[in-house]
Design an enzyme around this catalytic site. Structure first.
Site, PDB file in Angstrom:
ATOM      1  N   SER A   8      25.492  -1.823 -54.804  1.00 52.76           N
ATOM      2  CA  SER A   8      26.882  -1.833 -55.295  1.00 52.76           C
ATOM      3  C   SER A   8      27.522  -3.179 -55.008  1.00 52.76           C
ATOM      4  O   SER A   8      27.124  -3.866 -54.055  1.00 52.76           O
ATOM      5  CB  SER A   8      27.689  -0.748 -54.576  1.00 52.76           C
ATOM      6  OG  SER A   8      27.991  -1.192 -53.256  1.00 52.76           O
ATOM      7  N   ASP A   9      28.495  -3.544 -55.815  1.00 55.97           N
ATOM      8  CA  ASP A   9      29.322  -4.661 -55.388  1.00 55.97           C
ATOM      9  C   ASP A   9      30.129  -4.160 -54.182  1.00 55.97           C
ATOM     10  O   ASP A   9      30.247  -2.949 -53.956  1.00 55.97           O
ATOM     11  CB  ASP A   9      30.221  -5.152 -56.531  1.00 55.97           C
ATOM     12  CG  ASP A   9      30.671  -6.583 -56.297  1.00 55.97           C
ATOM     13  OD1 ASP A   9      31.030  -7.274 -57.262  1.00 55.97           O
ATOM     14  OD2 ASP A   9      30.647  -7.024 -55.123  1.00 55.97           O
ATOM     15  N   TRP A  10      30.666  -5.085 -53.448  1.00 59.24           N
ATOM     16  CA  TRP A  10      31.309  -4.752 -52.162  1.00 59.24           C
ATOM     17  C   TRP A  10      32.636  -4.032 -52.415  1.00 59.24           C
ATOM     18  O   TRP A  10      33.626  -4.673 -52.753  1.00 59.24           O
ATOM     19  CB  TRP A  10      31.496  -6.019 -51.351  1.00 59.24           C
ATOM     20  CG  TRP A  10      30.348  -6.352 -50.438  1.00 59.24           C
ATOM     21  CD1 TRP A  10      30.403  -6.523 -49.084  1.00 59.24           C
ATOM     22  CD2 TRP A  10      28.979  -6.548 -50.799  1.00 59.24           C
ATOM     23  NE1 TRP A  10      29.171  -6.836 -48.579  1.00 59.24           N
ATOM     24  CE2 TRP A  10      28.262  -6.834 -49.603  1.00 59.24           C
ATOM     25  CE3 TRP A  10      28.265  -6.500 -51.997  1.00 59.24           C
ATOM     26  CZ2 TRP A  10      26.891  -7.074 -49.577  1.00 59.24           C
ATOM     27  CZ3 TRP A  10      26.900  -6.745 -51.970  1.00 59.24           C
ATOM     28  CH2 TRP A  10      26.224  -7.022 -50.795  1.00 59.24           C
TER      29      TRP A  10
END
Ligand code: GLC
Length: 730
Positions: free
Chosen positions: A259-261
């Protein structure tokens, strides 16, 4: 010239039979993975699937499975970040080589350089003991206002694919996973965490997915990062259409979806829609955080609880753990993993070579450039970008460079006999993420000093552009205007009124308005050039290196000439909830050509200190590896006085198509070195399936019968096709 080809029915059967490549499954590795999995408890498998710190996820200490360490960014290894805050860890051994931003690599149009770039980056990641490099970013350049275009590879999916693939192969040759990002449709920073992108299947598959597909199927990328935004109502970090239907089933991706952060929002969707490793939840990706929240991640205790209650089958967890262990077998657990290197002369030399290869000469009246390095000329260098550090700022791709030589320093070293004065001219304030900090300088006095120096000089080099401040070329916010900031255009007007011998060098990652263009004899588009900015720029301006860069995106005359900005706010930036890509497939030069809205500077354009001519165009077909290819040949000749490099570009169009098509699309390019007077014969081999369009009715790539037009040129502006081929029905 009409070229008769095989009957289309045979071709259709033939092409459909093409096997899609799948990442090589190493049976031995899979057996090892099964063996490790059988030793793990449910809790230990859950721990593999989510962060334990800002940039790491857990291993299995009891059986010697190491933690997984991830690092930004796409053009250099980010400084060490604290365990559980965004503050730097303040290490003293993490200064690195800053490579040019990826727009510069894209402007080089050089896949060989892209491989070397990726390999060197992988070496530095290895030396810093990192297992996953969070790059390349391959999101398509849709609006000149997008804050992160500087990190990406431009407006054309074919160019982005041709550079991303070798870059990834280079990184992974060092036993470090690349992580192609941000999948998908993260084409702006405004409302990035939730904006719901609506787009046709055709535009999705023809424009926004190809670079990701090439990363998976050609480069066999080992990880991929989901984007923050939504697509058709689901967040991209757990979007069934993107991650299950397309990525894992159709493309057969065998790596890890990260996932992106802060991009994860739902346990069940994360479990069933393809997310494997959850990072940065409860953060906005760069600043705010919830302290040590790792156990409350969506794939942490909520996931564990549902398994314990029998609401989710443990096999869903095993699927994720298997992919993460496979990534480890390719990186931290790989035998004979190459050793890393950092800050070595070769990396600096490569950073400089990429910078020199990507700088674009856009205008050069009366041979303003190259400048004579022995001359005792008076040069006034004006502009904050001549001295400002451009490796800092910009968001997650910010770097702590061991070396960064500024343009001013580079010019002083390159022109020892010249009388060089400097004046800041304007000031922008320090790069603080998410904030605009005013500069401490008085603007009027900066202008007055600049004009004094401009008047006294023989020539002026104005070095301006954008920088990595908030609302410029920076993550987390888009630009608020197409204009140059800090009064630069007004200053250029005043300078040129006093001294017409004024050249402009723009350091930026985006197109900008140029109301002063007719007043300056020369213009250079320089990018964020990294550690060797100064020497690279000086070598180009002095002619020690002949410029060969080509624009990886179009420079519109005005913002509303850009496709995304031609359909009102719902197209850009959206209505804060939804956004519709109404330009569909007509993005960049596809828009400018097809709608006859000439760009100020077109995609693929770039001048040289010499000139080149193309001739002798021919086409034919042949089979290679069972695949029918178009063979296109031409000659390119250096008809000027300087040795140089030219990027010969091949575009294909399809008149009278059953569907709307761009006038022409890039299907091949070659960068060639030519001595003055030298001629080379070029051969382009175009796979027939690259002429297909994505048919929305059948949800399949479709090859249409002919005729097709073939354009060969030195930019995307080529009025007449040189060749025509005919695909005939049986
Ligand atoms: C950021 C960015 C992503 C980066 C990650 C870690 O928000 O979107 O590109 O790799 O978070 O810093």
């Amino acid at each position: 010239m009409i070229q008769r080809l095989l009957p289309i029915s045979f071709l259709t059967i033939f092409l459909l039979g093409l096997s899609t490549s799948t990442s090589a499954q190493d049976t031995k590795v899979e057996v090892q993975i099964d063996s490790i999995l059988s030793q793990l408890s449910t809790e230990e498998k859950i721990a593999l699937c989510h962060a334990q710190s800002k940039f790491s996820s857990a291993g299995v200490p009891g059986i010697g499975i190491p933690e997984l360490w991830l690092t930004d960014g796409p053009h250099g290894i980010r400084e060490e970040i604290s365990w559980d805050s965004w503050a730097p860890a303040a290490w003293t051994n993490d200064s690195i080589t800053a490579f040019p931003a990826l727009t510069c690599l894209a402007a080089s149009f050089d896949p060989n350089l892209a491989y070397e770039y990726g390999r060197a980056l992988g070496e530095e990641a290895r030396y810093r003991n990192k297992d996953v490099l969070l790059g390349p970013g391959v999101n398509i350049y849709r609006s000149p206002l997008n804050g992160r275009n500087f990190e990406y590879l431009g407006e054309d999916p074919y160019l982005a694919s041709c550079l991303a693939v070798p870059y990834i192969q280079g990184v992974q040759s060092m036993g470090v996973a690349a992580c192609v990002k941000h999948f998908a449709l993260n084409n702006q920073e405004k409302w990035r965490e939730h904006i719901d992108v609506q787009i046709s299947d055709r535009a999705l598959h023809e424009i926004y997915l190809p670079a990701f597909k090439a990363a998976v199927q050609e480069a066999e990328v080992w990880s991929l990062m989901g984007a923050y935004n939504q697509f058709r109502g689901q967040h991209c970090c757990h979007n069934k259409t993107l991650l299950i239907d397309i990525l894992k089933e159709d493309w057969r991706f065998d790596g890890v979806v990260i996932s992106d952060w802060g991009g994860t929002h739902n346990t069940l969707q994360a479990v069933y829609h393809g997310l494997d490793l959850e990072m940065g939840t409860w953060t906005n990706g760069l600043t705010s955080s919830k302290a040590n929240a790792y156990d409350s991640y969506f794939l942490a205790s909520p996931f564990l609880e549902k398994i314990k209650l029998g609401e989710i089958d443990e096999e869903e967890l095993n699927k994720k753990a298997r992919r993460i262990l496979r990534l480890m077998m390719r990186t931290s657990l790989a035998p004979n993993r190459p050793r890393g290197k950092m800050n070595n002369p070769e990396h600096l030399a490569l950073a400089q070579e990429v910078a020199e290869s990507g700088i674009v000469l856009l205008k050069n009246q009366n041979q303003f450039f190259p400048l004579d390095t022995n001359s005792d000329i008076k040069i006034a260098v004006i502009g904050e970008n001549a001295i400002r550090s451009m490796t800092q700022g910009g968001g997650s791709s910010a770097l702590k460079a061991k070396i960064e030589i500024s343009p001013l320093t580079g010019l002083i070293e390159a022109f020892p006999n010249a009388e060089i004065s400097f004046s800041m001219g304007y000031a922008s304030g320090p790069p603080v993420y998410g904030k605009v900090i005013a500069s401490p300088y008085d603007a009027d006095s900066l202008v007055a000093d600049a004009l004094r120096k401009a008047k006294e000089a023989d020539i002026v080099l104005f070095i301006g552009g954008l920088n990595k401040n908030h609302h410029q070329d920076c993550e987390g916010g888009d630009r608020l205007s197409f204009d140059l900031p800090f009064g630069q255009s007004e200053l250029i007007d005043k300078i040129t009124a006093l001294n017409p011998q004024t050249a402009v060098i723009l350091i930026s990652g985006n197109a900008v308005a140029m109301p002063w263009l007719n007043k300056v004899p020369a213009l250079v588009q320089a990018w964020y050039l990294g550690s060797q900015s100064g020497p690279a720029l000086a070598n180009i301006l002095s002619g020690k290196v002949n410029p060969s860069g080509k624009l990886p995106f179009s420079f519109p005359k005005k913002l509303r000439d850009n496709a995304a900005h031609s359909f009102g706010a719902i197209s850009y930036p959206g209505d804060s909830l939804e956004q519709h890509y109404l330009e569909d497939i007509l993005i960049g030069y596809r828009w400018h050509d097809t709608k006859n809205i000439p760009a100020l500077f077109p995609f693929g354009f770039g001048l040289s200190y010499t000139q080149f001519a193309l001739s002798n165009f021919k086409s034919s077909t042949e089979y290679a590896k069972g695949e029918l290819q178009l063979i296109v040949k031409c000659e390119v000749r250096n008809i000027g006085q300087f040795n140089g490099q030219e990027v010969v570009q091949l575009y294909v169009g399809k008149a009278n198509s059953a569907v709307e098509r761009a006038q022409k699309e890039l299907k091949g390019f070659q960068k060639v070195n030519l001595k003055a007077g030298e001629t080379k014969n070029l051969v382009f081999k175009i796979p027939l399936n690259s002429l297909m369009y994505y048919d929305e009715k059948s949800s399949a790539w479709t090859l249409e019968e002919g005729p097709y037009q073939i354009y060969l040129g030195q930019s995307s502006v080529i009025k007449e096709a040189q060749l025509s081929i005919e695909l005939q029905n049986s």
